[in-house]
Design an enzyme around this catalytic site. Structure first.
Site, PDB file in Angstrom:
ATOM      1  N   ARG A  95       0.855  -1.181   0.000  1.00 58.98           N
ATOM      2  CA  ARG A  95       0.000   0.000   0.000  1.00 58.98           C
ATOM      3  C   ARG A  95       0.899   1.243   0.000  1.00 58.98           C
ATOM      4  O   ARG A  95       1.964   1.229   0.628  1.00 58.98           O
ATOM      5  CB  ARG A  95      -0.882   0.017   1.262  1.00 58.98           C
ATOM      6  CG  ARG A  95      -1.868   1.169   1.248  1.00 58.98           C
ATOM      7  CD  ARG A  95      -2.560   1.383   2.592  1.00 58.98           C
ATOM      8  NE  ARG A  95      -3.477   2.504   2.505  1.00 58.98           N
ATOM      9  CZ  ARG A  95      -3.938   3.196   3.547  1.00 58.98           C
ATOM     10  NH1 ARG A  95      -3.572   2.858   4.762  1.00 58.98           N
ATOM     11  NH2 ARG A  95      -4.747   4.199   3.365  1.00 58.98           N
ATOM     12  N   HIS A  96       0.462   2.278  -0.695  1.00 57.81           N
ATOM     13  CA  HIS A  96       1.222   3.534  -0.714  1.00 57.81           C
ATOM     14  C   HIS A  96       1.526   4.003   0.715  1.00 57.81           C
ATOM     15  O   HIS A  96       0.830   3.657   1.663  1.00 57.81           O
ATOM     16  CB  HIS A  96       0.437   4.603  -1.462  1.00 57.81           C
ATOM     17  CG  HIS A  96      -0.915   4.851  -0.867  1.00 57.81           C
ATOM     18  ND1 HIS A  96      -1.096   5.581   0.286  1.00 57.81           N
ATOM     19  CD2 HIS A  96      -2.141   4.405  -1.226  1.00 57.81           C
ATOM     20  CE1 HIS A  96      -2.368   5.601   0.598  1.00 57.81           C
ATOM     21  NE2 HIS A  96      -3.041   4.880  -0.294  1.00 57.81           N
ATOM     22  N   GLY A  97       2.524   4.875   0.831  1.00 59.58           N
ATOM     23  CA  GLY A  97       2.881   5.419   2.135  1.00 59.58           C
ATOM     24  C   GLY A  97       1.915   6.511   2.581  1.00 59.58           C
ATOM     25  O   GLY A  97       0.883   6.749   1.936  1.00 59.58           O
ATOM     26  N   GLY A 376      -0.308  -0.446  -4.541  1.00 61.23           N
ATOM     27  CA  GLY A 376      -1.744  -0.207  -4.634  1.00 61.23           C
ATOM     28  C   GLY A 376      -2.278   0.451  -3.384  1.00 61.23           C
ATOM     29  O   GLY A 376      -1.633   1.310  -2.777  1.00 61.23           O
ATOM     30  N   ALA A 419       1.545   2.130   4.037  1.00 60.08           N
ATOM     31  CA  ALA A 419       2.742   1.346   3.705  1.00 60.08           C
ATOM     32  C   ALA A 419       2.617  -0.130   4.086  1.00 60.08           C
ATOM     33  O   ALA A 419       3.614  -0.849   4.117  1.00 60.08           O
ATOM     34  CB  ALA A 419       4.004   1.940   4.351  1.00 60.08           C
TER      35      ALA A 419
END
Ligand SMILES: *[C@@H]1O[C@H](CO)[C@@H](O)[C@H](O)[C@H]1NC(C)=O
Ligand SMILES: *[C@@H]1O[C@H](CO)[C@@H](O)[C@H](O)[C@H]1NC(C)=O
Length: 494
Positions: A95-97, A376, A419
């Site tokens: 997952r994005h930060g 994602g 994240a």
């Protein structure tokens, strides 16, 4: 052939010598960069008490407190395989930060801020019960969020990714070897925060190989920039049945709406209205939720304690966490079957990567994609984990069983903080007598070994894992699953 060492790196890393910045120095730098803010307070116990209830807005380090002392030191789960097994492939869903609030959240926050502003002029209200005039403090607190920020990755989010890259590279040195660098495969959702997360991850790896050297532009890196694939990383946008039955369906989130007007929320509404000295009719659950998120955003993005945190106590935080989890449950988790079935292709592709690696290894060929990194969203990870049977409670989460669900498994802050990452590690193992070769798999969620949902074992033979999930691998076809019954326009209802 891969000349990979079979032992995994253990103990304190020697790789982060000269460029380590002590946490204290970082904190000082951060605080001095924010010194324009008069109300600035350092993170304190109120906020750390609330911070484990921020749901999908939880900081990675709050879900993994072990990282707080040294976020670059690899965390080696003692359950990880070593010695007899060599990791041959790693497939990670990341997952994005940490990100800015979305434009929608910023709009609601502005609405709340305006409400406090209009409350003030000429009014000399008594101080709040605890002696502070919180309403006034909040009206003065600068609203520093602007529309352009709309969900973008923040600097802290880039740091989340760089540090994750450093830890993973130290944990799996053979996979993240210098010679594999050009073979890294990066796939990402088209959202800026994900593309930028992929780039920051690569910069972290660069730092791992070339400490002290500034990283080049991602486009100039050997492996190239992450490739965008929304059908894979944002499958939920491409699933007609999900869109009609859940996303665009006004009644699908019935329990979320019912909880917003239920007794637990009403209690918070009354309390907050009294604290802020605004009419309770001007408040609603959405505004309360955004106020709570502001506490989380100020902490995650700036590392500061917002006065918004003072509005809530632990019991409020638990209720607001539940509201967040309810939405995730009905929209991304077990609430509706289509939520998880829409991720079948993503799941199958992970196994196709591993199949290919097994085949190449059996033919003594080099593994063409030893490391696959896919960037994602929480909305990418939750359906996949649900598809695999993780974090399933006996009873569904509803508007009416808040108390019974106090000890639920489905807590998004523990599963998908910023994240967050789900990693499949494929190992090639030889038994002691070197007579039999086999492939094994371990899964890691947020760098901790995730036991198999069905057996609680920490490792599985690859064939057994495939066998366990054979129905999904063989019979779940996203195109069929996602076919909406409404696509038939020729039906005689029209
Ligand atoms: C919307 O959701 C409700 C509750 O799950 C369901 O009964 C209804 O069929 C859904 N509507 C559509 C158009 O799918
Ligand atoms: C659409 O509906 C009609 C009438 O119910 C049916 O005869 C037809 O086979 C359906 N077409 C598809 C593609 O399902």
């Amino acid at each position: 052939m891969l000349r990979a060492p079979t032992r995994l790196h253990r103990g304190p890393s020697r790789l982060f010598g000269p460029h380590v910045i002590p946490a204290a120095a970082l904190a000082v730098a951060l605080l001095s960069s924010l010194s324009g803010c008069s109300l600035l307070e350092r993170e304190d116990s109120v906020v750390s008490a609330l911070s484990s209830y921020f749901g999908t807005k939880t900081r990675y380090e709050d879900a993994n407190p072990g990282l707080l002392p040294d976020p670059e030191a690899p965390r080696r789960d003692p359950e990880l395989l070593e010695d007899t097994c060599t990791p041959v492939q790693l497939v990670a869903l990341i997952r994005h930060g940490t990100r800015y609030p979305t434009a929608k959240q910023i709009r609601k926050l502005r609405q709340l801020h305006d409400l406090l502003q209009t409350r003030r002029p000429g009014e000399h209200r008594p101080a709040a019960a605890d002696g502070r005039n919180l309403g006034a403090a909040l009206a003065d607190w600068p609203l520093w969020y602007a529309d352009w920020m709309d969900g973008q990755l923040v600097e802290k989010g880039r740091q989340d990714m760089r540090q994750l890259a450093l830890r993973l590279a130290s944990l799996f040195p053979a996979l993240f070897s210098r010679e594999n660098y050009g073979r890294l495969r990066l796939i990402t959702s088209s959202k800026h925060r994900c593309v930028d997360s992929g780039a920051a991850f690569l910069q972290g790896l660069w730092q791992h190989y070339h400490p002290g050297l500034p990283p080049p532009d991602v486009a100039d890196m050997e492996c190239g920039p992450p490739r965008i694939n929304d059908k894979l990383m944002r499958f939920f946008d491409h699933c007609e049945k999900f869109l009609t039955e859940v996303e665009k369906n006004a009644t699908a989130l019935y329990h979320v709406e019912a909880f917003k007007t239920g007794p637990e929320m009403q209690k918070i509404l009354n309390k907050v209205a009294a604290t802020l000295q605004v009419p309770v009719n001007n408040l609603n659950a959405d505004l309360i939720q955004v106020a709570f998120f502001t506490c989380s955003f100020d902490l995650a993005i700036k590392g500061i304690k917002s006065p918004w945190c003072d509005v809530f106590d632990i019991d409020d935080a638990k209720v607001l966490e539940y509201l967040n989890d309810l939405k995730q449950y009905w929209k991304r988790g077990y609430g509706y079957t289509i939520n998880s079935r829409s991720s079948c292709t993503l799941f199958q592709e992970i196994f196709q990567h591993m199949d290919k690696a097994v085949e190449q290894k059996q033919r003594s060929q080099p593994v063409s994609s030893p490391v696959i990194l896919q960037f994602g969203h929480a909305e990418t990870l939750l359906p996949l984990l649900s598809l695999m049977g993780y974090f399933k409670d006996k009873e569904p989460l509803t508007a009416f069983n808040y108390k019974e669900q106090m000890h639920r498994k489905f807590r998004s802050g523990h599963i998908v903080p910023y994240a967050s990452n789900l990693i499949f590690v494929l190992y090639h193992c030889k038994n002691a007598k070197n007579t039999k070769e086999e492939f094994q798999v371990q899964m890691l969620l947020n760098e901790k070994v995730l036991p198999l949902a069905h057996s609680q074992e920490t490792v599985s033979l690859y064939e057994d894992l495939k066998n366990h999930y054979k129905d999904i691998l063989q019979s779940c076809h996203t195109t069929e699953e996602c076919e909406s019954p409404k696509v038939n326009n020729t039906s005689d209802e029209l």
